[in-house]
Motif scaffolding. Structure first.
Motif, PDB file in Angstrom:
ATOM      1  N   GLN A 212      42.760  55.939  49.546  1.00  0.00           N
ATOM      2  CA  GLN A 212      43.911  56.828  49.238  1.00  0.00           C
ATOM      3  C   GLN A 212      45.294  56.124  49.703  1.00  0.00           C
ATOM      4  O   GLN A 212      46.058  56.165  48.807  1.00  0.00           O
ATOM      5  CB  GLN A 212      43.802  58.326  49.776  1.00  0.00           C
ATOM      6  CG  GLN A 212      42.614  58.994  49.056  1.00  0.00           C
ATOM      7  CD  GLN A 212      43.143  59.560  47.837  1.00  0.00           C
ATOM      8  OE1 GLN A 212      44.234  60.359  47.624  1.00  0.00           O
ATOM      9  NE2 GLN A 212      42.580  59.192  46.638  1.00  0.00           N
ATOM     10  N   SER A 213      45.142  55.847  50.662  1.00  0.00           N
ATOM     11  CA  SER A 213      46.230  54.879  51.299  1.00  0.00           C
ATOM     12  C   SER A 213      45.848  54.370  52.712  1.00  0.00           C
ATOM     13  O   SER A 213      45.047  54.989  53.463  1.00  0.00           O
ATOM     14  CB  SER A 213      47.426  56.100  51.838  1.00  0.00           C
ATOM     15  OG  SER A 213      48.466  55.357  52.559  1.00  0.00           O
ATOM     16  N   THR A 214      46.246  53.062  52.848  1.00  0.00           N
ATOM     17  CA  THR A 214      45.936  52.482  54.097  1.00  0.00           C
ATOM     18  C   THR A 214      47.284  52.354  54.985  1.00  0.00           C
ATOM     19  O   THR A 214      47.311  51.933  56.105  1.00  0.00           O
ATOM     20  CB  THR A 214      45.631  50.836  53.928  1.00  0.00           C
ATOM     21  OG1 THR A 214      46.545  50.162  52.846  1.00  0.00           O
ATOM     22  CG2 THR A 214      44.081  51.052  53.133  1.00  0.00           C
ATOM     23  N   ALA A 215      48.239  52.975  54.647  1.00  0.00           N
ATOM     24  CA  ALA A 215      49.569  52.876  55.319  1.00  0.00           C
ATOM     25  C   ALA A 215      49.843  54.222  55.979  1.00  0.00           C
ATOM     26  O   ALA A 215      49.554  55.245  55.676  1.00  0.00           O
ATOM     27  CB  ALA A 215      50.612  52.689  54.460  1.00  0.00           C
ATOM     28  N   LYS A 216      50.491  53.953  57.172  1.00  0.00           N
ATOM     29  CA  LYS A 216      50.909  55.097  58.106  1.00  0.00           C
ATOM     30  C   LYS A 216      52.340  55.059  58.279  1.00  0.00           C
ATOM     31  O   LYS A 216      53.116  54.242  58.024  1.00  0.00           O
ATOM     32  CB  LYS A 216      50.316  54.874  59.559  1.00  0.00           C
ATOM     33  CG  LYS A 216      48.860  54.879  59.764  1.00  0.00           C
ATOM     34  CD  LYS A 216      48.550  54.774  61.129  1.00  0.00           C
ATOM     35  CE  LYS A 216      46.875  54.838  61.365  1.00  0.00           C
ATOM     36  NZ  LYS A 216      46.437  54.478  62.805  1.00  0.00           N
ATOM     37  N   GLY A 217      52.728  56.281  58.100  1.00  0.00           N
ATOM     38  CA  GLY A 217      54.363  56.419  57.813  1.00  0.00           C
ATOM     39  C   GLY A 217      54.791  56.432  56.374  1.00  0.00           C
ATOM     40  O   GLY A 217      54.141  56.491  55.572  1.00  0.00           O
ATOM     41  N   PRO A 218      56.171  56.105  56.569  1.00  0.00           N
ATOM     42  CA  PRO A 218      56.560  55.965  55.066  1.00  0.00           C
ATOM     43  C   PRO A 218      56.253  54.741  54.387  1.00  0.00           C
ATOM     44  O   PRO A 218      55.947  53.716  55.247  1.00  0.00           O
ATOM     45  CB  PRO A 218      58.133  55.973  55.482  1.00  0.00           C
ATOM     46  CG  PRO A 218      58.519  56.424  56.645  1.00  0.00           C
ATOM     47  CD  PRO A 218      57.286  56.327  57.564  1.00  0.00           C
ATOM     48  N   VAL A 219      56.230  54.932  53.176  1.00  0.00           N
ATOM     49  CA  VAL A 219      55.639  53.734  52.293  1.00  0.00           C
ATOM     50  C   VAL A 219      57.038  53.371  51.075  1.00  0.00           C
ATOM     51  O   VAL A 219      57.641  54.550  50.943  1.00  0.00           O
ATOM     52  CB  VAL A 219      54.340  54.059  51.629  1.00  0.00           C
ATOM     53  CG1 VAL A 219      53.274  54.278  52.614  1.00  0.00           C
ATOM     54  CG2 VAL A 219      54.400  55.073  50.543  1.00  0.00           C
TER      55      VAL A 219
ATOM     56  N   ALA B 197      61.779  60.837  47.217  1.00  0.00           N
ATOM     57  CA  ALA B 197      61.865  59.733  48.328  1.00  0.00           C
ATOM     58  C   ALA B 197      62.683  60.568  49.426  1.00  0.00           C
ATOM     59  O   ALA B 197      62.228  60.347  50.753  1.00  0.00           O
ATOM     60  CB  ALA B 197      62.524  58.628  48.059  1.00  0.00           C
ATOM     61  N   LYS B 198      63.829  60.864  49.175  1.00  0.00           N
ATOM     62  CA  LYS B 198      64.439  61.502  50.184  1.00  0.00           C
ATOM     63  C   LYS B 198      64.089  62.841  50.910  1.00  0.00           C
ATOM     64  O   LYS B 198      64.044  62.802  52.144  1.00  0.00           O
ATOM     65  CB  LYS B 198      65.963  62.093  49.608  1.00  0.00           C
ATOM     66  CG  LYS B 198      66.967  62.495  50.581  1.00  0.00           C
ATOM     67  CD  LYS B 198      68.414  62.992  49.929  1.00  0.00           C
ATOM     68  CE  LYS B 198      69.136  63.192  51.097  1.00  0.00           C
ATOM     69  NZ  LYS B 198      70.627  63.552  50.060  1.00  0.00           N
ATOM     70  N   LYS B 199      63.194  63.639  50.120  1.00  0.00           N
ATOM     71  CA  LYS B 199      62.593  64.669  50.946  1.00  0.00           C
ATOM     72  C   LYS B 199      61.367  64.238  51.656  1.00  0.00           C
ATOM     73  O   LYS B 199      61.135  64.724  52.500  1.00  0.00           O
ATOM     74  CB  LYS B 199      62.377  65.637  49.571  1.00  0.00           C
ATOM     75  CG  LYS B 199      61.778  66.779  50.264  1.00  0.00           C
ATOM     76  CD  LYS B 199      61.493  67.782  48.736  1.00  0.00           C
ATOM     77  CE  LYS B 199      60.712  69.244  49.269  1.00  0.00           C
ATOM     78  NZ  LYS B 199      60.471  70.061  48.243  1.00  0.00           N
ATOM     79  N   SER B 200      60.775  63.214  51.170  1.00  0.00           N
ATOM     80  CA  SER B 200      59.581  62.931  51.427  1.00  0.00           C
ATOM     81  C   SER B 200      59.540  61.848  52.736  1.00  0.00           C
ATOM     82  O   SER B 200      58.543  61.630  53.622  1.00  0.00           O
ATOM     83  CB  SER B 200      58.340  62.328  50.496  1.00  0.00           C
ATOM     84  OG  SER B 200      58.860  61.255  49.907  1.00  0.00           O
ATOM     85  N   GLY B 201      60.622  61.103  52.632  1.00  0.00           N
ATOM     86  CA  GLY B 201      60.827  59.939  53.676  1.00  0.00           C
ATOM     87  C   GLY B 201      60.077  58.615  53.371  1.00  0.00           C
ATOM     88  O   GLY B 201      60.440  57.556  54.076  1.00  0.00           O
ATOM     89  N   ASN B 202      59.828  58.537  51.869  1.00  0.00           N
ATOM     90  CA  ASN B 202      59.268  57.191  51.333  1.00  0.00           C
ATOM     91  C   ASN B 202      60.389  56.749  50.744  1.00  0.00           C
ATOM     92  O   ASN B 202      61.501  57.417  50.637  1.00  0.00           O
ATOM     93  CB  ASN B 202      58.116  57.644  50.423  1.00  0.00           C
ATOM     94  CG  ASN B 202      57.015  58.219  51.303  1.00  0.00           C
ATOM     95  OD1 ASN B 202      56.516  57.521  52.178  1.00  0.00           O
ATOM     96  ND2 ASN B 202      56.679  59.367  51.000  1.00  0.00           N
ATOM     97  N   THR B 203      60.138  55.645  49.964  1.00  0.00           N
ATOM     98  CA  THR B 203      61.150  54.993  49.152  1.00  0.00           C
ATOM     99  C   THR B 203      60.465  54.590  47.875  1.00  0.00           C
ATOM    100  O   THR B 203      59.333  54.476  47.894  1.00  0.00           O
ATOM    101  CB  THR B 203      61.684  53.667  49.862  1.00  0.00           C
ATOM    102  OG1 THR B 203      60.588  52.729  50.233  1.00  0.00           O
ATOM    103  CG2 THR B 203      62.576  53.974  51.087  1.00  0.00           C
TER     104      THR B 203
END
Length: 419
Positions: free
Chosen positions: A39-46, A71-77
């Motif tokens: 599902q995801s191997t990244a921690k934090g924003p991606v 992106a702005k709402k979730s903290g991702n880009t």
């Protein structure tokens, strides 16, 4: 979503075939669509990449605005890539180790991409969104609902209202069945004007097959039905109208036209069969006046064809969980209506479709068609099969035996299914 011309579809088909071959020899991990990708191997924003096949600046800007808001709402880009050739670029991306996380996927390509192991099947995570049943079926392959439909279009009948009035016709004459379609087409055919002009492939003539009660494959996609009585009856009706001189393919008009909207705009067609992209004809022909109504019913009742894209998620994506969350934000009624306002697409959910019909009543016939529409063949290996059939069907106006073409389609399709 769009199926305006056959040329673009052919290019995408070739590119998708290349994508299958590339992914098969490119390695990279996922040998089967049934494999469980992380599902995801990244921690934090991606950072997510989104590849789209854009109709123009308005669509690109709208997608960028929607993804940036998430992106702005979730903290991702999010990076949005407007592909110049979506099929080719997806083929190259699938062969790499880092394809885009999210991308437009045409309904006809689901089986090809899924069999190659390029799609992450996340449909169960969004199945409660209330999508039109026909759209769920269009994006289901091998009993898996793969991806969230992002919008849809259906075919309807567009009538040049000036030519309609000139022929002495009123709303009471709007065709409701094949007999009344033939009658008005005869009245509208005069001089350079042909009563009905349509595109020269299965994406238009196939509506008559559906109205006769058939299709070229069974509902479960496991059996060819191209030689069924309804399939033959549907094409026989198209050929009948051609022999009477009241129907032509757009490529057979004088002058030749590229699609039904051009034929309608240039005044060589009094009626055409197109999707809601017909609105684009107003840009080229600002004086064109037309009305949109549902297609006439056939012997088996109402029937039309459906075209759509989904939000595909890459099997190789390391950010699938975040990609699913982004998709969920893109398929809300408010967001789908924002897309509709920006570039004319119809929302893929029942709630969204109702909102669209209420706001754009002139397009209600397209929306209503979604309740009984037939999606494209979405099985792997059918690009060449359909290309061969379409090349033969394009010559229907010059004679030929459509039943023989259907027999060949049956044979070739059966071989593709076995393969």
């Amino acid at each position: 979503m769009r199926a305006r011309t056959t040329r673009g579809a052919a290019v995408l088909a070739l590119a998708a075939t290349g994508a299958l071959a590339l992914s098969a020899c490119g390695g990279g991990g996922f040998s089967s669509a049934n494999d469980k990708a992380p599902q995801s191997t990244a921690k934090g924003p991606v950072k997510l990449t989104v590849m789209i096949g854009s109709s123009g600046d308005a669509e690109t800007a709208a997608v960028k605005q929607a993804t940036e808001a998430w992106a702005k709402k979730s903290g991702n880009t999010v990076e949005v890539i407007a592909a110049s050739d979506l099929g080719q670029q997806l083929g190259q991306a699938f062969a790499s180790t880092t394809p885009p996380d999210l991308f437009y996927t045409d309904a006809s390509k689901v089986g090809t991409f899924a069999k190659a192991g390029n799609l992450y099947p996340y449909g169960d995570q969004v199945k409660d969104a209330g999508f039109l049943p026909a759209l769920v079926q269009a994006f289901t392959y091998d009993n898996k609902f793969y991806c969230a439909p992002k919008d849809y279009s259906t075919l309807a009948l567009e009538i040049n209202t000036d030519l309609w009035k000139k022929a002495g016709l009123t709303d009471a004459d709007i065709p409701k069945d094949w007999a009344s379609l033939e009658a008005v087409a005869k009245k509208l055919t005069s001089g350079k004007v042909t009563g009905l002009v349509i595109g020269n492939d299965i994406n238009r003539s196939g509506a008559f097959i559906k109205q006769a009660g058939g299709w070229i494959v069974s509902p479960d996609g496991k059996t060819m039905t191209a030689t069924s009585a309804p399939a033959k009856e549907g094409l026989a009706e198209v050929q009948k109208l051609m022999k009477e001189g009241v129907l032509k393919f757009s490529t057979d008009t004088s002058p030749s036209t590229g699609w039904g909207g051009e034929a309608l705009g240039k005044g060589v067609a009094a009626m055409t069969i197109e999707g809601n992209w017909i609105s684009g004809a107003k840009k080229d022909f600002p004086n064109l006046k037309y009305k949109v109504v549902e297609l006439p019913a056939g012997p088996a009742g109402k029937g039309t064809l459906l075209f759509s894209n989904c939000w595909g998620i890459a099997a190789k994506s390391q950010h699938q969980a975040q990609a699913v969350e982004l998709v969920k934000s893109l398929i809300t009624t408010d967001q789908q209506m924002a897309f509709a306002d920006a570039f004319g697409v119809m929302p893929s959910t029942e709630e969204g479709a109702k909102a669209f019909a209420a706001k754009y009543p002139e397009s209600k016939a397209f929306v209503d068609g979604g309740q009984y529409a037939q999606g494209p063949v979405n099985l792997p290996g059918f690009d060449d099969v359909m290309a061969k059939f379409n090349s033969e069907l394009a010559g229907l106006g010059k004679g030929g035996n459509p039943n023989a073409w259907l027999e060949e389609l049956q044979k070739n399709g059966t071989a593709a299914l076995a393969g």
